[in-house]
Structure formats: C-alpha cells, structure tokens
Design an enzyme around this catalytic site. Sequence first.
Site, mmCIF file in Angstrom:
data_model
loop_
_atom_site.group_PDB
_atom_site.id
_atom_site.type_symbol
_atom_site.label_atom_id
_atom_site.label_comp_id
_atom_site.label_asym_id
_atom_site.label_seq_id
_atom_site.Cartn_x
_atom_site.Cartn_y
_atom_site.Cartn_z
ATOM 1 N N LYS A 373 0.830 -1.210 0.000
ATOM 2 C CA LYS A 373 0.000 0.000 0.000
ATOM 3 C C LYS A 373 0.866 1.263 0.000
ATOM 4 O O LYS A 373 0.576 2.225 -0.702
ATOM 5 C CB LYS A 373 -0.936 -0.002 1.214
ATOM 6 C CG LYS A 373 -2.017 -1.065 1.184
ATOM 7 C CD LYS A 373 -3.061 -0.865 2.270
ATOM 8 C CE LYS A 373 -2.481 -0.877 3.665
ATOM 9 N NZ LYS A 373 -1.849 -2.161 4.037
ATOM 10 N N THR A 375 3.886 1.590 -1.133
ATOM 11 C CA THR A 375 4.536 1.691 -2.441
ATOM 12 C C THR A 375 3.572 2.247 -3.484
ATOM 13 O O THR A 375 3.942 3.096 -4.302
ATOM 14 C CB THR A 375 5.050 0.307 -2.881
ATOM 15 O OG1 THR A 375 5.797 -0.269 -1.821
ATOM 16 C CG2 THR A 375 5.939 0.416 -4.103
ATOM 17 N N ARG A 397 2.247 7.411 7.485
ATOM 18 C CA ARG A 397 2.559 7.257 8.903
ATOM 19 C C ARG A 397 4.066 7.096 9.103
ATOM 20 O O ARG A 397 4.770 6.626 8.208
ATOM 21 C CB ARG A 397 1.851 6.022 9.465
ATOM 22 C CG ARG A 397 0.358 6.159 9.591
ATOM 23 C CD ARG A 397 -0.270 4.880 10.102
ATOM 24 N NE ARG A 397 -0.165 3.801 9.141
ATOM 25 C CZ ARG A 397 -0.405 2.518 9.409
ATOM 26 N NH1 ARG A 397 -0.756 2.164 10.628
ATOM 27 N NH2 ARG A 397 -0.297 1.596 8.488
ATOM 28 N N LYS A 408 9.320 -7.163 9.060
ATOM 29 C CA LYS A 408 8.527 -6.269 8.213
ATOM 30 C C LYS A 408 9.385 -5.203 7.541
ATOM 31 O O LYS A 408 9.172 -4.844 6.404
ATOM 32 C CB LYS A 408 7.424 -5.601 9.028
ATOM 33 C CG LYS A 408 6.498 -4.712 8.197
ATOM 34 C CD LYS A 408 5.398 -4.139 9.063
ATOM 35 C CE LYS A 408 4.407 -3.331 8.229
ATOM 36 N NZ LYS A 408 5.014 -2.170 7.601
ATOM 37 N N ALA A 627 -3.070 -0.114 13.473
ATOM 38 C CA ALA A 627 -4.426 -0.261 12.933
ATOM 39 C C ALA A 627 -5.218 -1.334 13.673
ATOM 40 O O ALA A 627 -6.313 -1.671 13.261
ATOM 41 C CB ALA A 627 -4.368 -0.588 11.448
ATOM 42 N N PHE A 658 -3.436 -2.015 7.208
ATOM 43 C CA PHE A 658 -4.026 -3.349 7.042
ATOM 44 C C PHE A 658 -5.039 -3.358 5.894
ATOM 45 O O PHE A 658 -4.973 -2.548 4.983
ATOM 46 C CB PHE A 658 -4.657 -3.845 8.341
ATOM 47 C CG PHE A 658 -3.659 -4.066 9.449
ATOM 48 C CD1 PHE A 658 -2.325 -4.334 9.178
ATOM 49 C CD2 PHE A 658 -4.044 -3.975 10.772
ATOM 50 C CE1 PHE A 658 -1.408 -4.543 10.184
ATOM 51 C CE2 PHE A 658 -3.132 -4.182 11.807
ATOM 52 C CZ PHE A 658 -1.820 -4.460 11.514
ATOM 53 N N PHE A 746 4.006 -8.140 -9.689
ATOM 54 C CA PHE A 746 5.305 -8.769 -9.434
ATOM 55 C C PHE A 746 5.792 -9.430 -10.723
ATOM 56 O O PHE A 746 4.991 -9.776 -11.603
ATOM 57 C CB PHE A 746 5.194 -9.799 -8.319
ATOM 58 C CG PHE A 746 4.952 -9.207 -6.955
ATOM 59 C CD1 PHE A 746 5.977 -9.096 -6.029
ATOM 60 C CD2 PHE A 746 3.697 -8.733 -6.596
ATOM 61 C CE1 PHE A 746 5.753 -8.542 -4.777
ATOM 62 C CE2 PHE A 746 3.465 -8.182 -5.357
ATOM 63 C CZ PHE A 746 4.493 -8.082 -4.438
ATOM 64 N N TRP A 775 6.926 -0.026 -8.744
ATOM 65 C CA TRP A 775 8.055 -0.582 -7.985
ATOM 66 C C TRP A 775 9.289 -0.694 -8.877
ATOM 67 O O TRP A 775 10.404 -0.405 -8.443
ATOM 68 C CB TRP A 775 7.680 -1.953 -7.419
ATOM 69 C CG TRP A 775 8.772 -2.566 -6.583
ATOM 70 C CD1 TRP A 775 9.075 -2.300 -5.289
ATOM 71 C CD2 TRP A 775 9.714 -3.564 -7.022
ATOM 72 N NE1 TRP A 775 10.143 -3.054 -4.878
ATOM 73 C CE2 TRP A 775 10.565 -3.841 -5.918
ATOM 74 C CE3 TRP A 775 9.922 -4.241 -8.223
ATOM 75 C CZ2 TRP A 775 11.589 -4.769 -5.982
ATOM 76 C CZ3 TRP A 775 10.950 -5.159 -8.293
ATOM 77 C CH2 TRP A 775 11.781 -5.424 -7.173
#
Length: 910
Positions: A373, A375, A397, A408, A627, A658, A746, A775
């Site tokens: 999200k 990205t 954030r 992560k 979240a 999320f 991807f 990306w």
Amino acid sequence: MDSPCRGAQGCKESFAMNSSEIIQSSKKVLASLKKKHPMLKPTLAILQAGSYDLVQEMNKNLAEEIGLHIIHIWLPEDSREDEIVGEILKLNDDPTVHGLALHLPENAYSSKILSALKPEKDVDGVSAVNLGQLLYGDVYDCLPYPTASAVIQLLENIDRTIDGKKVLLVGTAAPLAASLQCLLQRKGAMVMSCQWNTQQLQSKLHQADVMVIGSSKPEEIPVSWIKPGTTIVNCSHDVLSGKLCYGHQGIKYGDRAAEETLPSLAVAIRMQNMVKTTERWIRSQQYRKWNLHCLKLHPLSPVPSDIEISRAQSPKAVEVLAKEIGLLADEIEIYGQTKAKVRLSLLERLKDQPDGKYILVAGITPTPLGEGKSTVTIGLVQALTAHLDINSFACLRQPSQGPTFGVKGGAAGGGYAQVIPMEEFNLHLTGDIHAITAANNLLAAAIDARILHESTQSDKALYSRLVPVVDGVRKFSSIQLARLKRLGISKSNPGALTEEEINKFVRLDIDPSTITWQRVLDTNDRFLRKITIGQANTEKGFIRQAQFDIAVASEIMAILALTTSLADMKERLGKMVVANDKNEQPVTAEDLGVTGALAVLMKDAIKPTLMQTLEGTPVFVHAGPFANIAHGNSSVLADKIALKLVGEEGFVVTEAGFGADIGMEKFFNIKCRVSGLIPNVVVLVATIRALKMHGGGPSVTAGAPLKKDYTEENLQLVADGCCNLQKQIQIAQLFGVPVVVALNVFKTDSHAEIDLVCEIAKQSGAFDALPCKHWSAGGKGAVELAQAVRKAANQKNNFRFLYNLELPIVEKIRVIAQKVYGAQDIELSPTAQTQIDRYSQQGFGNLPVCMAKTHLSLSHQPERKGVPTGFILPISDVRASIGAGFIYPLVGTHSFDIWLMNSASHVSCF
C-alpha cells in the site's frame, strides 16, 4: 530676484488633484482587499538611519488615512553596513511585515544593502531584482522608486509631455538615477547624467530642457550656466527630508509648489506601492500551480535493493522543496538537509483556500508480507506530479522502530517508489515517537507516584504539596480550579476549603487493579511484556504488576493522529482515562495535573514532517498509530495542510493500515468524523500473491521462500481468491465512495492472471482496475492508475458513515461485524459486557468503535482466508481511548499485549 529657470508655475492645483487621486485609489483598493480578507493587517516597516524628519510624518499620516499599519525602526546615522543588513534580514523574515522601505543617507545605499532586501517586500523597487525588472521587464508590473515616479508625474504636470526633451540628471545616485533614467527613456526623453564636478557640466547645462538635481549645487557653479526656461526639479536629500532653505546656493524658484509637493507625492506613491505589494502577497498565498523541479529516475533491471536505490538519488534541499510548493520561510523548521517540520500557522494563512481531492489507499486482506500500500501511495503521487504535472501530496505514517528492525522492515515504500532518504524516514525522523514515549511515561510515573503519596501522607500534607505557599501566598492553578469544579466545589480561595473538601480534592483514590495506562518503549523487547514495579525500598512496599507496550500503541499517538490543533490536543490529553477510583469513576490525566506538561512535551511532535519521494514530489510523514488497537491512519493535520497546499485541482493521497475491513473502515468512521473531510476515491491495492492465498494457496510465512503456487501461473487459484477482492470492493461501496483497484504487479505474475483480476474487479463494481509497475519503473509505471484516479475523483460522491454515533456500543459493534466482516452475529464475554455497561454509565457510549481484530482474515481467526461466513464474532474485552475519542473492543482470544510488543505477531523480536 527672478529666476532664469522655470519652476513649477501653474502645476500646484493639477498636482494636488493627482496626489489625492493616488491616495483615494489606494484607499479604495485596500478597503476591498480587507473586505475579502477580514484578518488582513498590511504592515509597512520603514528602516531609517538618521534623525526623524518631515517625510516620516507624511508616511505615518498617509498610511493611517489609507488604512495601512506602519512600524518605524530607527538606527544611528553612522550605523555600519552590517548593522543595516542585519535589520533588513530580520524584517525579511518577519511574517507580519508585508512591505519594507529604506530611508538612509545617500551614501548608505550599497549593493550589499540593496541585495539584502527581499524583492517581494521591496515597496520602493530598489532591490537588484526589482531594478532589473524595471530595466528589462514590463514597467506596469514593476514598483518604480517612488521619488523617480514622483519626478515623472511632476514633469508631466508642468510640461505635459516629456517626449523629445533633453533631461540632465545632476548629482543623482543609485537607485534614483537608475529608475529615473529608465522611466524617462520610456517616455521618449533623451537622458544625460553627470556629477557637479564633471568638466562638461556647463555644456550639458546649456543643452538641457529639464534638470533633475540629486544633490545640492556647489556654490562655485553659477546660475548663469543654466539655460533660461529650464525646468528644474530638486530631489536632493534636503528637499525630500523637508530641510531645504529655498533660494539656497543661488537657485531661486518662482513657485515653490514643486519642491514642497515632491516629498508628499513620493510618499503617496510609496503607499500605493505598498497596497500593490499587499495584493501580490495575497495572490502568493492562494493556490498556484507548483513550479516543482522533479528528480529524474533511471530505473535499473534487475531492480536493486531499496537502500541502494535511495542512496543513488540526490534529494533536493528541503527548503527548496518547501518554496516550490508554496510554503513561506517562516512556516518551516528545518531538520538537517532533507526534512523539516511545518508549522500549523499555515492553516490560518490558507483557511480560505479550497481543498484538493482526497484519496485513500487501502488494501485487500494481506499476506504476512504486506501487499504494498505504501509503495502504491508513493507511486501514485510520483505519477500525478512528476508525469502528469498535477499538484499532489502523499501523507504517510511514521514507522515504529520495532517493525523496522523486525521482518517487516521500514515503511518508506520500495523499489522506485519510496520516500528518501530511506534511513532518515525509518529511523527516528524528527523525534515524534520519542516525544510520545516521554509524555506517556511521565503520565505513568505520575500515576504510581500519586498512589504512593496518597497512601503515605495525610490530607494536610498532600494539600501542602499540591497547593504550596509561594511568596507567602497559596493559589490554585487553572487545572486545579477545573478539578474543584468537577467535584462541585465552587471556591477559588485555597484557605476557604473545609476538611471534607480538602479530602475530596487531594485524594484520587486510584484503584491499582484498574490501571490501564502502561509504560511504553519503541523497541521490541519481549522480556518487558510483564514486569513488577515498586521493588525498591523507597517505594515502601507499593508493588504491582505492570507491562511495557510498543510506543506507537500509546493513546497519545492516536491523539496526535486525530487532533486538529494544539488546543485540541491539550484537551484530548487531559481527557485520557488512566484508571478508575475506588467508586468506579474514571481518573484522567487532568485529575493528575499533568496535562500542561504532556502538551509541552508534544508541542513539536504536532507539526507534520516534510520529506520527498524519489522523484522529488512532496510527502508529509506524521503520526503512526497501529491499525489494531487504534485507527491506523496518518494525521488529520497533515491531510488538512496538504489539501490546502495542492489547491482545488490537486490530490492528497493517504494510506489506511491493514485491509480495507480494518484501516479503511476506521478511516471513514473515526478519522473522517473528526476531520470533517470527505474522501473522493478509494484505491484498493491487491496482489496476485494474496489472491492466490485467499483462493486456497499454501500458507505464506514472512522470511520463508514462496511456494511454487505463487510463482507459477494458476488462473483457477486467482479466480477463487478474487472473492476477497470483491468483498473489499463491497465494503468500500458501503460508504458510497468510488473504488479504483491497483494491482501491484510482481515479475512472476502472468498477463493472463493480471487481465483476469482486472476484469473481475470491474465486474464487481470497481470504477476501474489497472496493473501498476511503479516498484520497477517509478511514477511512470503508475500513470494509468493516476489517470483512472483523476477520472474517478470527478464522479458523484455519496459518502456516508456506516453507523450513527447515538447507537448503543453493542449495536455499533454488531453493525461492523455483520456489514463489514460478514459475521452472523457477535458474542460478548462477561468482561466485555461489564466494560460496555461501565463506559455507557460514565457517558462514553456515543463514541465511535475501533475494532481490535486480526488483519490476516475478515474473521477473528487468522487462518480463515477468502470470505468467511456464518461465524460468530467473539468480543473478549472492551477498552477505551477517551482522549483519542473511541472505544476499542478486543476481538477473539488473541493476546493484544503480545501484538503491542511483537508488532502484530509477524515481526521478529530480539
């Protein structure tokens, strides 16, 4: 004795009319500006070196008549150049000063002083920039030197025309000489310039039709050198300061009107220039197309690591970026080269500016790896601004240190769609999380200290500590007066309280078993999840069980994200409930008397941090609430400021944590209620990988290689998994907002799989669905997404909240469970029911609900993928963040304490 020269005969009445016209016109324009901008207070600063003179009295009187505010700064006549420059720089940076005029000795106008003057505030047009514009630009766009303009007007009043006249400038110095020469040539005059001591003076005087004197004539220059009939205008310092002795040095004037009125005309033109400067200042504060210098990308294949990409790009200096997007110098506080805090005063300046379009990026139910999200958010704004030339802002954030050092990783985006510098973004930033940690732990310390003191001291001793005698006087603070009012004690004299009232005032009677306020740390440290405090001898046996949570789980973080001003933040901090007393009534931070201290610790954290993307487009990084136990969105303030800066046709793109069932639902029902902002579009992020998982693919584990099901084409698995995408589209449609699906591509995704997902998404009600390659390609790879978002934002918006706040807490939980998650019903534990009853009795029943649920499933069971149905949603407990303004039910039996310290269970601890 009669003068051989023409003075200003016959011009007095004509000139007076012109002066009056200037004043009345300026007055009318300024009144119109003030009517449109009631808070406008245009201020002219005059910097003078030397004694007070008549011109300053004229400045003051005319400014008052027109409606301008004027301030005067006096320096000694012999002030050094650097002293004058220093005062100029101060006035340049003063946001309350809109115009600046210099009143200096003739020999003080050095290039250093004139260069220091900010062109936007230069009402006399003497700065190098303004003089250059006068010389090469449009004269009607310039603000010429007032004395030069006055001379031109005076000559036109006397001779009616200047065209073809030979004008001699004698003893005039810059900037008067430069301005006069330019203005006279534009009028068709032939201009000569010399000093009094030039050898060709007599010859030049005999040729001149008009003579403009810039300095007093030496006595050795005879009047007979001046051609009879020559029009003479004296601009010497003595004339302009009102010190001229008429007839001085052998030049006599048949009528003194020209010399007497030249200063007042120049001052009137200065005030006219000031009004024009004010108009320009107002225009500069309003929307404009950004003149943004975007950074070029040169994507490599294969795509390097995120940190390699970040370090390969050279970011713009943050002050350059700030200026490009319309921020003023006094509205930013620079932290190093690449980040700056933005002051909230900007909201007042731009309060009349229309907001831009408001875009939310949400996602389908993710795998533990996340679906990109952040990205997508960055790729979208890079596409909008760097490739479609549309003002846009990303609002993100701030990541917590715990997830950053875990599996992560950071939250700066990735590949060629990220915020730079990446390491600055992910580590510390400007210290907001540290400020939250300090404030949170101060409050925790105050709770335990209060319990200790109340258990060991008498009412009298406590009263002496809380209301001490200072300089022989005992006085209540404003916080203490508020507490007395809540207790029903209407006394303001500390000496007037009865023993019973003192007892009520000094004793909070906190029940230690009800304390909900925990200490926090921004590091995953599993050994601090449960601790025992108070074991030192100094704590006198006051021992209790406590714990550490992750810093971003603090209610103070949720408040930071939802607050709308410093005053609002202070009020919210005071409302935070930290425990109950022994009568089951809430105890707040305000009761403990620490609200002011908390606000002081948070005074800088409330300002959003400005950074940039890889392509040099602006980003606000502010707040980072989780979240699960919070609402999972960046700050209301960052969004509000960004919406003003992008202008009516611009876009602000923000992200919800999320899946859409959690972050998006909370964004709409909680954040939008607080902000009053209405979203235009939801961008729903999906990946083939996640859809295959929801279609029945094997489990996905962070840090482990993906199974071949995820790296090879499998259309059936994708089709089966699209049920989750369809459900999330339906959830967004519950709120009446158009949905654009962004398929984060991807390299292992096949064309057939991509086409299938986009087709199903559009059939399911999405406005559009597009593959995105930001990306690997940066903003260029998200141009189609940006175009679709732009079109969707122009669609009719029927935004609505999911539930009414007046519904009972239980019913609000049920609405979310059934309409969003797809549950058959809810089941409350006895603990949850007791808490709901207590919060309702305490007056908190009308708050929105913030469900604390696993993000890995629409249900409460992480292993249930796709779209579970027919389940009963268990509510194990219900807690409250009263300062933030929501109730948060805990769904299922998952340990939320572990979530806090283990970052949603998929981050490694160390």
